[in-house]
Scaffold this active site. Structure first.
Site, PDB file in Angstrom:
ATOM      1  N   HIS A 195       8.246 -13.035  10.945  1.00 33.56           N
ATOM      2  CA  HIS A 195       8.511 -11.642  10.576  1.00 33.56           C
ATOM      3  C   HIS A 195       9.604 -11.037  11.457  1.00 33.56           C
ATOM      4  O   HIS A 195      10.601 -10.483  10.956  1.00 33.56           O
ATOM      5  CB  HIS A 195       7.210 -10.838  10.699  1.00 33.56           C
ATOM      6  CG  HIS A 195       7.316  -9.411  10.294  1.00 33.56           C
ATOM      7  ND1 HIS A 195       6.860  -8.943   9.078  1.00 33.56           N
ATOM      8  CD2 HIS A 195       7.820  -8.317  10.932  1.00 33.56           C
ATOM      9  CE1 HIS A 195       7.090  -7.644   8.997  1.00 33.56           C
ATOM     10  NE2 HIS A 195       7.661  -7.235  10.119  1.00 33.56           N
ATOM     11  N   GLU A 196       9.417 -11.139  12.765  1.00 28.72           N
ATOM     12  CA  GLU A 196      10.365 -10.508  13.684  1.00 28.72           C
ATOM     13  C   GLU A 196      11.742 -11.194  13.643  1.00 28.72           C
ATOM     14  O   GLU A 196      12.774 -10.534  13.795  1.00 28.72           O
ATOM     15  CB  GLU A 196       9.806 -10.506  15.109  1.00 28.72           C
ATOM     16  CG  GLU A 196       8.548  -9.668  15.275  1.00 28.72           C
ATOM     17  CD  GLU A 196       8.682  -8.232  14.796  1.00 28.72           C
ATOM     18  OE1 GLU A 196       9.813  -7.681  14.846  1.00 28.72           O
ATOM     19  OE2 GLU A 196       7.675  -7.660  14.350  1.00 28.72           O
ATOM     20  N   HIS A 199      13.726  -9.698  10.835  1.00 26.66           N
ATOM     21  CA  HIS A 199      14.438  -8.485  11.270  1.00 26.66           C
ATOM     22  C   HIS A 199      15.688  -8.859  12.086  1.00 26.66           C
ATOM     23  O   HIS A 199      16.773  -8.306  11.885  1.00 26.66           O
ATOM     24  CB  HIS A 199      13.527  -7.626  12.155  1.00 26.66           C
ATOM     25  CG  HIS A 199      12.473  -6.882  11.424  1.00 26.66           C
ATOM     26  ND1 HIS A 199      12.737  -6.055  10.352  1.00 26.66           N
ATOM     27  CD2 HIS A 199      11.128  -6.812  11.625  1.00 26.66           C
ATOM     28  CE1 HIS A 199      11.606  -5.513   9.926  1.00 26.66           C
ATOM     29  NE2 HIS A 199      10.621  -5.958  10.682  1.00 26.66           N
ATOM     30  N   HIS A 202      18.493 -10.301   9.991  1.00 27.39           N
ATOM     31  CA  HIS A 202      19.065  -9.231   9.171  1.00 27.39           C
ATOM     32  C   HIS A 202      20.083  -8.440  10.011  1.00 27.39           C
ATOM     33  O   HIS A 202      21.224  -8.211   9.594  1.00 27.39           O
ATOM     34  CB  HIS A 202      17.951  -8.308   8.663  1.00 27.39           C
ATOM     35  CG  HIS A 202      18.378  -7.328   7.627  1.00 27.39           C
ATOM     36  ND1 HIS A 202      17.497  -6.460   7.006  1.00 27.39           N
ATOM     37  CD2 HIS A 202      19.598  -7.046   7.085  1.00 27.39           C
ATOM     38  CE1 HIS A 202      18.149  -5.705   6.146  1.00 27.39           C
ATOM     39  NE2 HIS A 202      19.424  -6.029   6.185  1.00 27.39           N
TER      40      HIS A 202
END
Length: 403
Positions: A195-196, A199, A202
């Site tokens: 998940h991190e 980020h 991105h």
């Protein structure tokens, strides 16, 4: 000691008596000050309506979405689509009741896992390999950037004295992103890593491609990359699960993401819309009005298979996001967009990986709706939310078969 910070631990506890007692005592404290909370939130809603009026907007909802150039139809369509699929959430509640083996399911039973975590320790080095394998559909160049992050000091991995809890990704333009973890050797933390890093990559792609002014991306699209990573990873793990216990745990995890993000945040969004409409119509938002409204929404969303305890009527008063109006719906739309994109990637849709990387590289150079259209996901239609809700229904069906 029961605190605001550890309430979440208590409500996930396998000790049902402890869950019930902490639920009642926690919300009992909010009840003592509920008139104050109502005055504060009522004032905040009046503030929103006032500024919408003086700035020439039709209402606070229009004003709240204006900054991201999001049509009101996107907000309304989200609520309509979720309403149409509430029978699936009611079925989920029924399955939860059966799996927990209780005569009555209560609101304090919603967070305890239906399936015990697969008894498997996953050291951090192994977690990195799992994430790399799970995200392989994104291509070798994406994996090389992941390895760069893993190997070149982007990540503060383990808990340490004085270190804040949780996990997040942050950074500054001109540097690589930084990721804070408090890694524990379990499957949940493998998802957190994926998940991190979603980020982080991105931000990396946008910073590398865009000038400073357009490099940062807005909340509407902020959870897309992170959730897309989790959706790809969970499919990989399901395809490689060794037994039904592990598979059931993964499906439970995925179902909870839908319940807590797509359904619950949409319920929050509906509460905000109703509260602002009532205030705009001249009704005073007393504690009784707000509690009754929130209680009725919980009954509507969770259905007849659960006892909607009176304490849940107070829950609106503990949600800080309500003081940033019309914010929470973006969790639901972002989650839906991520599921739509990950589904396209998993199906091997021609050109989707290249389109997705263009999205990752676009920062805020386009309006949020147009950014997602790069991946052929149009949030002005019902299709992305409908597709996400169908994934929820299929996952629930798969889960019910193996438990």
């Amino acid at each position: 000691q029961l605190t605001h910070g550890n309430f979440g631990v208590y409500r996930e506890s396998g000790d049902r008596r402890g869950r019930k007692e902490s639920f009642e005592k926690y919300f009992g404290e909010f009840k003592k000050y509920i008139n104050t909370f109502a005055a504060l939130y009522g004032g905040s809603v009046k503030f929103d309506n006032y500024f919408a009026d003086v700035r020439g907007h039709e209402n606070a909802l229009v004003h709240g979405l204006y900054g991201n150039a999001v049509p009101v139809s996107v907000y309304d369509s989200l609520i309509e689509s979720v309403h149409a699929h509430l029978p699936a959430l009611h079925e989920y509640v029924k399955v939860r009741k059966e799996k927990l083996g209780v005569d009555e399911l209560h609101m304090y039973d919603l967070y305890v896992p239906m399936v015990g975590e697969a008894d498997k320790k996953i050291p951090y080095e192994e977690a990195k390999e799992i994430v790399l394998n799970g995200l392989a559909p994104l291509g070798e160049d994406y994996l090389e950037l992941l390895k760069k992050g893993f190997n070149e000091g982007w990540i503060d991995v383990y808990e340490n004295e004085g270190k804040r809890s949780g996990a997040y990704s942050w950074g500054a333009y001109g540097t690589h992103p930084y990721v804070l973890l408090n890694y524990q050797d379990n499957l949940n933390n493998v998802f957190t890593l994926a998940h991190e890093m979603g980020h982080a990559l991105h931000s990396y792609h946008s910073d590398e491609t865009q000038d400073y002014i357009y490099a940062g991306y807005k909340i509407f699209v902020a959870e897309v990359a992170s959730t897309c990573n989790e959706a790809l990873l969970i499919r990989y793990l399901l395809d490689h699960s060794k037994d039904d216990t592990e598979k059931a745990y993964l499906l439970n995890y995925f179902l909870e993401q839908f319940r807590s993000t797509l359904f619950r945040q949409t319920m929050f969004a509906e509460f905000e819309k109703l509260a602002h409409a009532k205030s705009e119509a001249g009704e005073t938002l007393t504690a009784e009005v707000l509690c009754d409204m929130y209680y009725d929404l919980n009954k509507k969303y969770f259905g007849d298979e659960i006892v909607v305890d009176k304490e849940i009527a107070l829950e609106w008063s503990r949600i800080p996001h309500f003081y940033t109006p019309f914010y929470v719906y973006q969790y639901s739309t972002g989650f839906s967009a991520a599921i739509a994109i990950s589904s396209k990637i998993l199906k091997g849709e021609p050109g989707i990986v290249q389109k997705y990387k263009k999205f990752l590289s676009s920062g805020s150079s386009l309006d949020c709706i147009d950014l997602l259209k790069i991946c052929d996901v149009d949030m002005t239609t019902k299709e992305p939310v409908e597709e996400a809700l169908k994934v929820f229904e299929n996952t629930l069906e798969e889960f019910a078969k193996i438990i």
